[in-house]
Motif scaffolding. Structure first.
Motif, short mmCIF file in Angstrom:
data_model
loop_
_atom_site.label_atom_id
_atom_site.label_comp_id
_atom_site.label_asym_id
_atom_site.label_seq_id
_atom_site.Cartn_x
_atom_site.Cartn_y
_atom_site.Cartn_z
N SER A 239 0.93 -1.19 -0.03
CA SER A 239 -0.15 0.51 -0.19
C SER A 239 0.72 1.27 -0.15
O SER A 239 1.17 2.36 -0.84
N LEU A 252 -4.40 2.86 2.73
CA LEU A 252 -4.30 2.69 4.13
C LEU A 252 -3.29 2.10 4.67
O LEU A 252 -2.94 1.47 3.92
N THR A 260 -4.48 -4.47 4.38
CA THR A 260 -5.62 -3.90 3.23
C THR A 260 -6.47 -5.04 3.63
O THR A 260 -5.90 -6.22 3.41
N ASP A 279 -3.63 -2.44 -5.94
CA ASP A 279 -3.06 -3.22 -4.13
C ASP A 279 -4.11 -3.76 -3.79
O ASP A 279 -5.85 -3.57 -4.09
MG LIG Z 1 -2.18 -2.82 2.27
#
Ligand SMILES: [Mg+2]
Ligand SMILES: Nc1nc2c(ncn2[C@@H]2O[C@H](COP(=O)(O)OP(=O)(O)OP(=O)(O)O)[C@@H](O)[C@H]2O)c(=O)[nH]1
Length: 455
Positions: A239, A252, A260, A279
């Motif tokens: 991320s 985040l 995630t 992602d």
């Molecule tokens: Mg992540």
């Protein structure tokens, strides 16, 4: 025509739903002027039916009780000199959701039907103003996401592709006519061009078709973008890497593994190439039901990704999970990224070419970006000039090519000339379908269903 009646007068809001400076309601068809005249009061007192085309006319839209709804500008286009080839009115009002909806509703009460998606453009095609490849290009222009994509779409809209296809058809028509003459008058000595010449002409057309087919890979990248999927075990910085590439805090990030859960898709343009970059949730053993769902999302992207960015944590020793992920993407286009290069390095990783980055410190990103575009173009042909961008066009060209391949074999084996002209006819038909000289209503339904309402 299936569900659509061309005699109808149709209307739709042509601007996007939402608040904006201007909202436009378009009305097209034989009753367009008369219908809008029922709800529009020009300041000059003139009726649209008597108005000059292509001039803005100031006034108000009024409701059934003659109450003004909004201050507007109308412009009329007289058939066939309009977008749709029919009489057409554009009412420009203030760009609010309620006001445009209200104007549309008033128009629809005048015996006007709500337009279907793409119906204005469909009429432009059926009216002969543009061919099918150009109609498709209208949508490509609207949906273009990169400069290169827009340029390709504008090119096609101007008719470059159509002209090229027409030229190929003319070349084939000459060969066809020649062979037909042989079939009709076998005893006569028709020596317009020799056997070698027929073959040469066929090969010439085939080369041009082949080049167009080759340009599709590039065209597809321009139109659709490339799906690049970031994978890796939890907490390696996937991320963080997405955020670094986007240069904003989109995803985040936390030191807790499994941050995630859902896959996040974002677009970035690198060197003219559009990437849809995803992602994903870290791949590893799942503990609960939610983990399982996240893994399924990641799995979905593992199947569809065109490029994989496998992120490793350079500050820790490689784990079994890293190995397993490497195996899962083996054989695909993979860029291995050693993240956390700002920390003391522990890992010893031999699998493929490596790019070292620090997502947190924003280091090494340009190397990664360069690798991404290299991987896209690797093994692909860079085609200058015309590119085809639609699968439908590629399929039509492939059908034409296959028929010409068969024609060549018939010719070389000296089989019947009738077979030869049949094959050439098949190729001609495929090219005609591409530009819509031959079409079915079903095909039009599929093509225009992709359009927005009001286009
Ligand atoms: Mg992540
Ligand atoms: N020192 C350093 N820390 C980093 C770097 N990139 C990420 N981190 C840290 O690593 C931790 C995990 O980062 P994330 O980006 O959330 O990792 P992830 O791979 O998305 O993790 P999951 O979503 O849980 O799979 C965070 O504490 C980040 O601050 C880096 O380049 N250097």
């Amino acid at each position: 025509m299936s569900k659509i009646n061309l005699e109808d007068t149709i209307a739709a809001i042509s601007t996007p739903v939402g608040e904006g400076g201007i909202g436009i309601v378009r009305v097209s068809g034989p009753k367009a002027f008369a219908a809008v005249d029922q709800i529009f009061r020009a300041k000059s007192g003139k009726k649209l039916i008597d108005a000059k085309p292509l001039r803005l006319i100031y006034g108000h839209v009024v409701d059934e009780k003659n109450h003004p709804i909004d201050e507007v500008m109308c412009v009329i286009f007289k058939a066939p000199k309009s977008y749709t080839c029919d009489d057409l009115v554009e009412i420009s009002s203030h760009g609010g959701i309620v006001v445009t909806r209200k104007i549309l509703d008033l128009v629809l009460k005048q015996g006007v039907r709500a337009a279907q998606p793409g119906e204005f453009t469909r009429r432009a095609f059926l009216g002969g103003r543009i061919d099918l490849a150009q109609a498709e290009a209208v949508l490509d222009v609207i949906q273009a996401k990169t400069d290169a994509g827009l340029a390709a779409a504008e090119n096609q809209l101007r008719g470059e592709l159509s002209r090229q296809i027409q030229k190929l058809r003319e070349d084939l028509m000459k060969v066809y006519a020649h062979i037909e003459a042989f079939v009709d008058f076998p005893d006569e000595d028709i020596e317009v061009f020799s056997g070698d010449e027929v073959l040469k002409r066929l090969e010439d057309v085939k080369t041009q078709i082949r080049n167009l087919i080759l340009s599709y890979q590039q065209g597809e990248v321009m139109r659709e973008g490339v799906l690049a999927v970031i994978v890796g075990r939890p907490n390696v910085g996937k991320s963080s890497l997405l955020n670094a590439l986007l240069d904003r805090d989109r995803a985040l990030v936390s030191e807790i593994p499994g941050t995630t859960r859902d896959a996040l898709e974002e677009m970035i343009e690198l060197d003219g190439v559009l990437f849809r970059i995803v992602d994903t949730a870290g791949l590893g053993a799942h503990k609960d039901e939610l983990d399982k769902l996240s893994m399924e999302r990641t799995q979905h992207y593992l199947e569809r990704g065109q490029i994989f960015v496998h992120v490793l944590d350079g500050s820790a020793a490689a784990t079994k999970e890293d190995e397993e992920i490497a195996i899962r993407v083996r054989g695909k286009k993979v860029i291995s990224v050693m993240n956390k290069s700002d920390l003391p390095q522990q890992i010893n990783w031999q699998d493929g070419a490596l790019v070292r980055v620090s997502a947190k410190m924003r280091l090494g990103l340009s190397d990664l970006e360069r690798r991404l575009t290299q991987v896209v173009w690797d093994g692909r042909v860079h085609v200058e000039g015309l590119t085809i961008t639609r699968l439908r066009h590629k399929t039509a060209l492939e059908n034409a090519l296959a028929a010409l391949e068969s024609a060549k074999n018939v010719f070389l084996k000296k089989e019947s000339l009738e077979f030869l002209s049949f094959d050439i006819k098949t190729a001609l038909t495929a090219l005609s379908e591409l530009i819509g000289e031959i079409y079915s209503e079903d095909l039009l339904d599929v093509i225009f269903a992709e359009f927005c309402i009001g286009k």
